[in-house]
Write a protein that holds these residues in place. Structure first.
Motif, PDB file in Angstrom:
ATOM      1  N   ALA A   1       1.040  -1.171   0.043  1.00 29.71           N
ATOM      2  CA  ALA A   1      -0.068   0.020   0.048  1.00 29.71           C
ATOM      3  C   ALA A   1       0.931   1.130   0.008  1.00 29.71           C
ATOM      4  O   ALA A   1       0.554   2.368   0.685  1.00 29.71           O
ATOM      5  CB  ALA A   1      -0.854  -0.223   1.169  1.00 29.71           C
ATOM      6  N   ALA A   2       2.115   1.210  -0.645  1.00 29.25           N
ATOM      7  CA  ALA A   2       3.090   2.315  -0.674  1.00 29.25           C
ATOM      8  C   ALA A   2       3.224   2.763   0.422  1.00 29.25           C
ATOM      9  O   ALA A   2       3.620   4.164   0.750  1.00 29.25           O
ATOM     10  CB  ALA A   2       2.223   3.272  -1.656  1.00 29.25           C
ATOM     11  N   SER A   3       3.687   1.971   1.560  1.00 29.62           N
ATOM     12  CA  SER A   3       4.018   2.589   3.059  1.00 29.62           C
ATOM     13  C   SER A   3       5.283   1.603   3.306  1.00 29.62           C
ATOM     14  O   SER A   3       5.333   0.605   2.846  1.00 29.62           O
ATOM     15  CB  SER A   3       2.891   2.147   3.902  1.00 29.62           C
ATOM     16  N   ARG A   4       6.103   2.219   4.050  1.00 30.10           N
ATOM     17  CA  ARG A   4       7.089   1.648   4.768  1.00 30.10           C
ATOM     18  C   ARG A   4       6.657   0.571   5.872  1.00 30.10           C
ATOM     19  O   ARG A   4       7.387  -0.571   5.935  1.00 30.10           O
ATOM     20  CB  ARG A   4       8.089   2.321   5.482  1.00 30.10           C
ATOM     21  N   VAL A   5       5.537   0.676   6.396  1.00 33.42           N
ATOM     22  CA  VAL A   5       5.101  -0.104   7.470  1.00 33.42           C
ATOM     23  C   VAL A   5       5.151  -1.565   7.081  1.00 33.42           C
ATOM     24  O   VAL A   5       5.528  -2.476   7.709  1.00 33.42           O
ATOM     25  CB  VAL A   5       3.575   0.301   7.842  1.00 33.42           C
ATOM     26  N   LEU A   6       4.619  -2.017   5.755  1.00 35.22           N
ATOM     27  CA  LEU A   6       4.498  -3.223   5.335  1.00 35.22           C
ATOM     28  C   LEU A   6       5.434  -3.678   4.221  1.00 35.22           C
ATOM     29  O   LEU A   6       5.293  -4.672   3.528  1.00 35.22           O
ATOM     30  CB  LEU A   6       3.047  -3.340   4.572  1.00 35.22           C
ATOM     31  N   ALA A   7       6.469  -2.850   4.228  1.00 32.69           N
ATOM     32  CA  ALA A   7       7.391  -3.383   3.255  1.00 32.69           C
ATOM     33  C   ALA A   7       8.288  -4.553   3.250  1.00 32.69           C
ATOM     34  O   ALA A   7       8.493  -5.111   2.363  1.00 32.69           O
ATOM     35  CB  ALA A   7       8.539  -2.269   3.215  1.00 32.69           C
ATOM     36  N   ASP A   8       8.154  -5.103   4.761  1.00 32.34           N
ATOM     37  CA  ASP A   8       8.778  -6.519   4.815  1.00 32.34           C
ATOM     38  C   ASP A   8       7.694  -7.442   5.083  1.00 32.34           C
ATOM     39  O   ASP A   8       7.922  -8.481   5.610  1.00 32.34           O
ATOM     40  CB  ASP A   8       9.601  -6.364   6.127  1.00 32.34           C
ATOM     41  N   ALA A   9       6.544  -7.243   4.775  1.00 31.16           N
ATOM     42  CA  ALA A   9       5.326  -8.321   4.682  1.00 31.16           C
ATOM     43  C   ALA A   9       5.669  -9.345   3.751  1.00 31.16           C
ATOM     44  O   ALA A   9       6.385  -9.140   2.777  1.00 31.16           O
ATOM     45  CB  ALA A   9       4.089  -7.402   4.416  1.00 31.16           C
ATOM     46  N   PRO A  10       5.234 -10.465   4.085  1.00 33.68           N
ATOM     47  CA  PRO A  10       5.426 -11.790   3.175  1.00 33.68           C
ATOM     48  C   PRO A  10       4.719 -11.547   1.899  1.00 33.68           C
ATOM     49  O   PRO A  10       3.652 -10.881   1.899  1.00 33.68           O
ATOM     50  CB  PRO A  10       4.965 -12.849   3.876  1.00 33.68           C
ATOM     51  N   PRO A  11       5.201 -12.195   0.759  1.00 33.78           N
ATOM     52  CA  PRO A  11       4.577 -11.953  -0.416  1.00 33.78           C
ATOM     53  C   PRO A  11       3.050 -12.827  -0.390  1.00 33.78           C
ATOM     54  O   PRO A  11       3.007 -13.651   0.383  1.00 33.78           O
ATOM     55  CB  PRO A  11       5.477 -12.937  -1.720  1.00 33.78           C
ATOM     56  N   ALA A  12       2.291 -12.184  -1.330  1.00 34.12           N
ATOM     57  CA  ALA A  12       0.905 -12.658  -1.273  1.00 34.12           C
ATOM     58  C   ALA A  12       0.923 -14.220  -1.991  1.00 34.12           C
ATOM     59  O   ALA A  12       1.756 -14.630  -2.862  1.00 34.12           O
ATOM     60  CB  ALA A  12       0.140 -11.938  -2.294  1.00 34.12           C
ATOM     61  N   ARG A  13       0.231 -15.061  -1.346  1.00 29.02           N
ATOM     62  CA  ARG A  13       0.178 -16.410  -1.502  1.00 29.02           C
ATOM     63  C   ARG A  13      -0.784 -16.506  -2.868  1.00 29.02           C
ATOM     64  O   ARG A  13      -0.587 -17.668  -3.626  1.00 29.02           O
ATOM     65  CB  ARG A  13      -0.192 -17.377  -0.732  1.00 29.02           C
ATOM     66  N   ALA A  14      -1.747 -15.757  -3.186  1.00 35.74           N
ATOM     67  CA  ALA A  14      -2.534 -15.863  -4.248  1.00 35.74           C
ATOM     68  C   ALA A  14      -3.104 -14.588  -4.718  1.00 35.74           C
ATOM     69  O   ALA A  14      -2.929 -13.481  -4.270  1.00 35.74           O
ATOM     70  CB  ALA A  14      -3.767 -16.413  -4.081  1.00 35.74           C
TER      71      ALA A  14
END
Length: 439
Positions: free
Chosen positions: A69-82
């Protein structure tokens, strides 16, 4: 009708060139040209979008990619599975995904400024004015990708105008369908009540095609000529404080439609004047985004755009009773507003300026919170009324050649999408000569 695959592949090649040009600086958070090429080569000519380059707002899950979502907050979130359902439907229809587009952080602004990834400048105004101007938000990069030719269509979202605002400010077409028609699963929510999945294109016919793919349904057109259309122009709220360029373009468009035989009638629609009071506590967006973000804000508040965090935190002060009362008030307001509109069988659609101003310069809005929030409120005012109505709306250009972009919003109540698209096709054709195009 089968798509010419060789032409679609040439369009993709041109899109890649455009995506790497200065016009698209800050427009993408990730480009996927190799994957797009493979998708185009594998596309069937009978697929609805066979090989067409499409950009994806950084709000939607794409298998194997991180949704930030163009944020630094979720930059290290895991890739989407689907894939999100909307992405999956575009993929199945043969779209070639050129990349993920920049946006207002977490979709929480109609301006399009992003302090983390930079702000993509308005492409349409750049040819008219040397001043870098806002792209409109929150689907900022998506609109720039279409305006620059880096995408045939841009997948985005619209909670209070996030498709229609950038479309209006960049001379594009943005169609916000009735929210329930396209699933929002696999997209980071701003407001689970108001979020709508939809797209930006360059013309109404393409908007219709993409909507059919996203909604997995066929649009039924009545093919009404302009002379058979009855169009309402609400005078409450929607016409307040128009900048001269917007007022002139809007009135000229109405005159063109009247001269072509359409019945264009003013109506007060005073219910629109109630919206500010109904949403004074922050509305659904504040309450529902607070529910989603509160744990992240507790640990990563310093990584948010402060302007976004401020708006989300407004929801912290809303009680459960406040929220429930808002849902009741909205239900009552929708019923009264639809009754006042007389639909159906009264008006075929309503007409309003999409936004009351032309795109302001970027720099003053970056420098001043006061200027930013004033512009944001003005941009959201007209389009957000349709989200609160649970309605549908399409923004199409109504400015003349050589003028700053101005959007005309064609809108109606819930599930009147086909009527809005039908009217928009006729309106677009009528306005084309005054815009330097052919009818």
């Amino acid at each position: 009708m089968p798509i010419d695959l060789s032409a679609a592949r040439e369009q993709l090649e041109a899109a890649v060139v455009a995506a790497t040009s200065d016009a698209c600086r800050h427009a993408f958070t990730l480009t996927t040209f190799d994957e797009a090429g493979a998708q185009a080569r594998a596309a069937r000519p009978d697929a609805p979008l066979a090989g067409r380059p499409v950009s994806i707002k950084d709000l939607f899950d794409v298998a194997g990619q991180t949704t930030a979502a163009a944020s630094r907050v979720l930059a290290d979130a895991p890739p989407a599975r689907a894939d999100a359902p909307a992405v999956a439907r575009l993929r199945a229809a043969g779209a070639a995904f050129v990349g993920r587009t920049n946006m207002s952080e977490f979709a929480f602004s109609g301006v399009g400024i992003n302090p983390h990834h930079g702000t993509p400048a308005n492409v349409a105004t750049a040819a008219l004015d040397a001043t870098p101007r806002i792209p409109g938000g929150s689907t900022s990069g998506g609109a720039v990708s279409v305006a620059a030719g880096a995408a045939w269509a841009a997948l985005g979202s619209d909670t209070g105008g996030s498709i229609r605002i950038p479309a209006a400010l960049q001379g594009l077409v943005g169609f916000k369908n009735t929210a329930r028609l396209v699933p929002t699963d696999g997209a980071i929510p701003l407001s689970t009540t108001l979020d709508t999945v939809c797209a930006i294109t360059t013309n109404v016919r393409d908007a219709l095609t993409v909507h059919e793919v996203l909604a997995a349904r066929s649009v039924k057109l009545a093919h009404k000529p302009l002379a058979a259309l009855r169009l309402g122009v609400p005078t409450t709220l929607m016409l307040d404080g128009l900048e001269p360029a917007v007022a002139a373009a809007f009135q000229r468009a109405l005159a063109t439609l009247r001269n072509a035989g359409a019945r264009v009638e003013e109506l007060a629609l005073p219910q629109l004047g109630e919206l500010a009071a109904l949403n004074a506590a922050g509305g659904f967006s504040a309450a529902e985004s607070w529910a989603w973000h509160r744990r992240l804000l507790a640990t990563k508040a310093d990584q948010y755009d402060p302007r976004v965090a401020l708006r989300i935190r407004r929801g912290e002060k809303m009680s459960a009773a406040d929220y429930i009362e808002l849902t009741w008030a909205r239900r009552d307001w929708i019923a009264r507003t639809e009754a006042a509109m007389g639909e159906p069988p009264g008006f075929d659609a309503m007409l309003s300026p999409t936004v009351p101003l032309i795109a302001p310069a970027i720099a003053p809005l970056v420098a001043s919170d006061e200027a930013f929030f004033a512009a944001n409120g003005a941009l959201l005012r007209n389009p957000s009324a349709i989200n609160f109505l649970d309605g549908c709306a399409l923004s199409l250009p109504c400015h003349g050649a050589g003028e700053m972009p101005v959007g005309l919003m064609v809108w109606s109540g819930a599930l009147r999408d086909d009527a809005v698209l039908d009217a928009s096709l006729a309106i677009e054709a009528a306005l084309a000569p005054s815009r330097g195009g052919s009818a």
